[in-house]
Design a protein around this motif. Structure first.
Motif, PDB file in Angstrom:
ATOM      1  N   TRP A 102       0.845  -1.191   0.000  1.00 18.10           N
ATOM      2  CA  TRP A 102       0.000   0.000   0.000  1.00 18.10           C
ATOM      3  C   TRP A 102       0.878   1.237   0.000  1.00 18.10           C
ATOM      4  CZ3 TRP A 102      -1.185   3.907   3.787  1.00 18.10           C
ATOM      5  CH2 TRP A 102      -2.279   4.699   3.444  1.00 18.10           C
ATOM      6  N   ARG A 103       0.847   1.957  -1.129  1.00 16.84           N
ATOM      7  CA  ARG A 103       1.561   3.220  -1.294  1.00 16.84           C
ATOM      8  C   ARG A 103       3.063   3.124  -1.043  1.00 16.84           C
ATOM      9  NH1 ARG A 103      -2.421   7.986   1.086  1.00 16.84           N
ATOM     10  NH2 ARG A 103      -4.215   7.524  -0.266  1.00 16.84           N
ATOM     11  N   GLY A 104       3.631   1.958  -1.223  1.00 16.92           N
ATOM     12  CA  GLY A 104       5.054   1.792  -1.014  1.00 16.92           C
ATOM     13  C   GLY A 104       5.498   1.915   0.426  1.00 16.92           C
ATOM     14  N   ARG A 105       4.547   1.981   1.351  1.00 16.39           N
ATOM     15  CA  ARG A 105       4.871   2.144   2.772  1.00 16.39           C
ATOM     16  C   ARG A 105       4.640   0.865   3.577  1.00 16.39           C
ATOM     17  NH1 ARG A 105       5.435   7.544   4.106  1.00 16.39           N
ATOM     18  NH2 ARG A 105       4.497   9.062   2.671  1.00 16.39           N
ATOM     19  N   PHE A 106       3.555   0.176   3.286  1.00 20.34           N
ATOM     20  CA  PHE A 106       3.190  -0.994   4.069  1.00 20.34           C
ATOM     21  C   PHE A 106       3.013  -2.202   3.146  1.00 20.34           C
ATOM     22  CE2 PHE A 106       1.564   2.681   6.392  1.00 20.34           C
ATOM     23  CZ  PHE A 106       2.141   2.474   7.642  1.00 20.34           C
ATOM     24  N   GLY A 107       3.711  -3.274   3.483  1.00 21.61           N
ATOM     25  CA  GLY A 107       3.570  -4.515   2.747  1.00 21.61           C
ATOM     26  C   GLY A 107       2.874  -5.557   3.602  1.00 21.61           C
ATOM     27  N   PHE A 108       1.916  -6.264   3.018  1.00 22.58           N
ATOM     28  CA  PHE A 108       1.153  -7.283   3.727  1.00 22.58           C
ATOM     29  C   PHE A 108       1.336  -8.629   3.004  1.00 22.58           C
ATOM     30  CE2 PHE A 108      -0.888  -3.203   4.226  1.00 22.58           C
ATOM     31  CZ  PHE A 108      -1.110  -3.122   5.594  1.00 22.58           C
ATOM     32  N   ARG A 109       1.480  -9.695   3.784  1.00 24.42           N
ATOM     33  CA  ARG A 109       1.646 -11.025   3.212  1.00 24.42           C
ATOM     34  C   ARG A 109       0.811 -12.028   3.994  1.00 24.42           C
ATOM     35  NH1 ARG A 109       5.019 -15.534   4.238  1.00 24.42           N
ATOM     36  NH2 ARG A 109       5.917 -14.448   6.020  1.00 24.42           N
ATOM     37  N   VAL A 110       0.077 -12.872   3.289  1.00 30.01           N
ATOM     38  CA  VAL A 110      -0.629 -13.991   3.907  1.00 30.01           C
ATOM     39  C   VAL A 110      -0.258 -15.248   3.126  1.00 30.01           C
ATOM     40  CG1 VAL A 110      -2.536 -12.631   4.815  1.00 30.01           C
ATOM     41  CG2 VAL A 110      -2.694 -13.596   2.513  1.00 30.01           C
ATOM     42  N   PHE A 111      -0.257 -16.388   3.814  1.00 27.67           N
ATOM     43  CA  PHE A 111       0.109 -17.620   3.123  1.00 27.67           C
ATOM     44  C   PHE A 111      -0.578 -18.820   3.751  1.00 27.67           C
ATOM     45  CE2 PHE A 111       3.127 -17.793   6.610  1.00 27.67           C
ATOM     46  CZ  PHE A 111       3.216 -19.146   6.886  1.00 27.67           C
ATOM     47  N   VAL A 112      -0.679 -19.882   2.961  1.00 27.83           N
ATOM     48  CA  VAL A 112      -1.103 -21.193   3.429  1.00 27.83           C
ATOM     49  C   VAL A 112      -0.141 -22.210   2.830  1.00 27.83           C
ATOM     50  CG1 VAL A 112      -3.530 -20.597   3.719  1.00 27.83           C
ATOM     51  CG2 VAL A 112      -2.725 -21.466   1.507  1.00 27.83           C
ATOM     52  N   GLY A 113       0.049 -23.321   3.519  1.00 27.81           N
ATOM     53  CA  GLY A 113       0.973 -24.322   3.006  1.00 27.81           C
ATOM     54  C   GLY A 113       0.887 -25.611   3.792  1.00 27.81           C
ATOM     55  N   GLY A 114       1.853 -26.451   3.566  1.00 25.86           N
ATOM     56  CA  GLY A 114       1.899 -27.734   4.253  1.00 25.86           C
ATOM     57  C   GLY A 114       3.042 -28.580   3.728  1.00 25.86           C
ATOM     58  N   GLY A 115       3.143 -29.785   4.258  1.00 28.25           N
ATOM     59  CA  GLY A 115       4.211 -30.671   3.835  1.00 28.25           C
ATOM     60  C   GLY A 115       4.288 -31.896   4.712  1.00 28.25           C
ATOM     61  N   TYR A 116       5.489 -32.470   4.783  1.00 27.07           N
ATOM     62  CA  TYR A 116       5.711 -33.687   5.567  1.00 27.07           C
ATOM     63  C   TYR A 116       7.094 -33.643   6.186  1.00 27.07           C
ATOM     64  CZ  TYR A 116       6.296 -38.578   6.844  1.00 27.07           C
ATOM     65  OH  TYR A 116       6.525 -39.739   7.551  1.00 27.07           O
ATOM     66  N   TYR A 117       7.168 -33.939   7.478  1.00 30.75           N
ATOM     67  CA  TYR A 117       8.430 -34.089   8.185  1.00 30.75           C
ATOM     68  C   TYR A 117       8.598 -35.551   8.561  1.00 30.75           C
ATOM     69  CZ  TYR A 117       8.577 -28.992   8.889  1.00 30.75           C
ATOM     70  OH  TYR A 117       8.615 -27.631   8.698  1.00 30.75           O
ATOM     71  N   ALA A 118       9.655 -36.176   8.092  1.00 24.02           N
ATOM     72  CA  ALA A 118       9.943 -37.554   8.484  1.00 24.02           C
ATOM     73  C   ALA A 118      10.517 -37.576   9.896  1.00 24.02           C
ATOM     74  CB  ALA A 118      10.916 -38.199   7.501  1.00 24.02           C
ATOM     75  N   ALA A 119      10.433 -38.727  10.547  1.00 24.41           N
ATOM     76  CA  ALA A 119      10.861 -38.846  11.944  1.00 24.41           C
ATOM     77  C   ALA A 119      12.356 -39.119  12.036  1.00 24.41           C
ATOM     78  CB  ALA A 119      10.093 -39.968  12.630  1.00 24.41           C
ATOM     79  N   PRO A 120      13.122 -38.246  12.703  1.00 21.85           N
ATOM     80  CA  PRO A 120      14.521 -38.561  12.995  1.00 21.85           C
ATOM     81  C   PRO A 120      14.590 -39.548  14.153  1.00 21.85           C
ATOM     82  CG  PRO A 120      13.934 -36.481  13.995  1.00 21.85           C
ATOM     83  CD  PRO A 120      12.729 -36.936  13.244  1.00 21.85           C
ATOM     84  N   PRO A 121      15.753 -40.132  14.421  1.00 22.32           N
ATOM     85  CA  PRO A 121      15.865 -41.091  15.525  1.00 22.32           C
ATOM     86  C   PRO A 121      15.936 -40.409  16.885  1.00 22.32           C
ATOM     87  CG  PRO A 121      17.965 -40.890  14.409  1.00 22.32           C
ATOM     88  CD  PRO A 121      16.994 -40.093  13.618  1.00 22.32           C
ATOM     89  N   TYR A 122      14.801 -39.809  17.272  1.00 20.40           N
ATOM     90  CA  TYR A 122      14.637 -39.187  18.584  1.00 20.40           C
ATOM     91  C   TYR A 122      13.565 -39.950  19.341  1.00 20.40           C
ATOM     92  CZ  TYR A 122      17.218 -34.749  18.043  1.00 20.40           C
ATOM     93  OH  TYR A 122      18.183 -33.780  17.911  1.00 20.40           O
ATOM     94  N   VAL A 123      13.639 -39.914  20.659  1.00 24.58           N
ATOM     95  CA  VAL A 123      12.612 -40.533  21.494  1.00 24.58           C
ATOM     96  C   VAL A 123      11.298 -39.775  21.336  1.00 24.58           C
ATOM     97  CG1 VAL A 123      11.924 -41.091  23.851  1.00 24.58           C
ATOM     98  CG2 VAL A 123      14.309 -41.347  23.155  1.00 24.58           C
ATOM     99  N   GLY A 124      10.217 -40.502  21.018  1.00 22.26           N
ATOM    100  CA  GLY A 124       8.889 -39.917  21.003  1.00 22.26           C
ATOM    101  C   GLY A 124       8.579 -39.018  19.826  1.00 22.26           C
ATOM    102  N   VAL A 125       9.394 -39.019  18.754  1.00 21.32           N
ATOM    103  CA  VAL A 125       9.151 -38.176  17.586  1.00 21.32           C
ATOM    104  C   VAL A 125       8.717 -39.060  16.426  1.00 21.32           C
ATOM    105  CG1 VAL A 125      10.131 -36.514  15.984  1.00 21.32           C
ATOM    106  CG2 VAL A 125      10.860 -36.521  18.367  1.00 21.32           C
ATOM    107  N   LEU A 126       7.568 -38.729  15.836  1.00 22.24           N
ATOM    108  CA  LEU A 126       7.007 -39.499  14.739  1.00 22.24           C
ATOM    109  C   LEU A 126       6.995 -38.666  13.467  1.00 22.24           C
ATOM    110  CD1 LEU A 126       3.910 -41.028  16.580  1.00 22.24           C
ATOM    111  CD2 LEU A 126       6.165 -42.081  16.258  1.00 22.24           C
TER     112      LEU A 126
END
Length: 316
Positions: A277-301
């Motif tokens: 807006w008028r070179g003064r204020f920038g606005f950003r909205v987003f949606v997304g997603g993905g997948y995280y695989a489980a590292p060899p940690y206790v209790g992490v899936l």
């Protein structure tokens, strides 16, 4: 043949020296949620011209002024790990952008949550730093290389009971390259990185031993500008890393299990809408997603996730 004009003709200069940006997002995952908030102040001694013919979202890249910044952030989680940090940094452009040098250094506390049920590890502190060098073979193409270090400078157990105390030492490193470009009409912007990441941790106390991480990854950011004020963006991240957990007892049933030597793949894709807006204020909205695989940690899936968020930038 018609030519699309994304910006108005140049007017008298109106320099903006200060920029404040705030970003926040929420990630909804299987069995847990995370949230991230960041606040950054950037000082640009040369100023950014609000009346510049280059559209607001690309002015920093195209004009490449030198700048300095301070950033604070918090990434909270109901499981795994929460992080809080502060960083100071900047970038220096020389010879009209033909060469640049940038970097930052900070302090970060990582509160370990996945060991809460056994009261072992409390937190560890790191001194993250980033160094980047590069240049522009042509005005709208930037090439660089960077190094990122995360040495652990302190750690504290989460319990006073000697039998369950856990601390870690060591740290992580990343070596990568970056390319960024835009088209002469300000219509399209792209930034991509590729990197090699390696981590060496040594745990002492309960379940002592080493854990290592080795792997490759990359990021991609694209913006397609519909007009001078609005744009559509796409951001993506992917990595594949080899985790090896050699901590004593972690291979036992009820802990990590037999699979303590894993290939761990992660992917995330976000879609953005950007408005200035008028070179003064920038606005950003987003949606997304993905997948995280489980590292060899206790209790992490491994988990799929969805996320949403946004941010605002003010220049003055």
């Amino acid at each position: 043949m018609s030519i699309l004009v994304l910006a108005s003709p140049a007017l008298a200069q109106e320099l903006q020296y200060h920029e404040v940006s705030a970003d926040a997002d929420v990630s909804i995952e299987s069995g847990t949620n995370t949230s991230t908030a960041a606040l950054q102040y950037t000082l640009t001694p040369e100023g950014i011209d609000r009346q510049d013919e280059v559209i607001p979202s690309l002015r920093r890249f195209v004009r490449h002024p030198s700048s300095a910044f301070v950033r604070i952030f918090r990434k909270g989680s109901v499981s795994i790990e929460s992080r809080t940090g502060v960083a100071l940094g900047g970038v220096l452009h020389l010879f009209d952008g033909a060469f640049y040098a940038g970097g930052d250094i900070g302090l970060q506390r990582n509160d370990v949550l996945f060991d809460d049920f056994m009261g072992g590890e409390g937190h560890y502190d790191i001194l993250p730093f980033h160094l980047e060098l590069g240049g522009r073979p042509v005005p709208l193409l930037s090439l660089g290389a960077y190094y990122f270090g995360e040495p652990i400078i302190g750690a504290q157990s989460g319990t006073d009971a000697p039998v369950n105390q856990i601390t870690r030492s060591g740290g992580g490193k990343t070596l990568g390259g970056v390319v960024a470009l835009s088209t002469p009409d300000d219509r399209f912007y792209l930034r991509a990185t590729g990197y090699y990441h390696w981590v060496d941790w040594t745990f002492t106390g309960f379940h002592p031993g080493d854990m290592t991480v080795r792997g490759f990854g990359g990021t991609l950011e694209m913006i397609y500008n519909l007009a001078a004020e609005t744009g559509l963006g796409l951001r993506a991240y992917a990595s594949r890393e080899h985790w090896v957990d050699n901590r004593t007892g972690d291979s036992d049933p009820g802990w990590v299990g037999r699979n303590t030597d894993r290939q761990v793949g992660n992917i995330e894709v976000d879609a953005d809408f950007v408005f200035w807006w008028r070179g003064r204020f920038g606005f950003r909205v987003f949606v997304g997603g993905g997948y995280y695989a489980a590292p060899p940690y206790v209790g992490v899936l491994g988990t799929g996730f969805g996320k949403f968020g946004g941010g605002i930038t003010a220049r003055f």
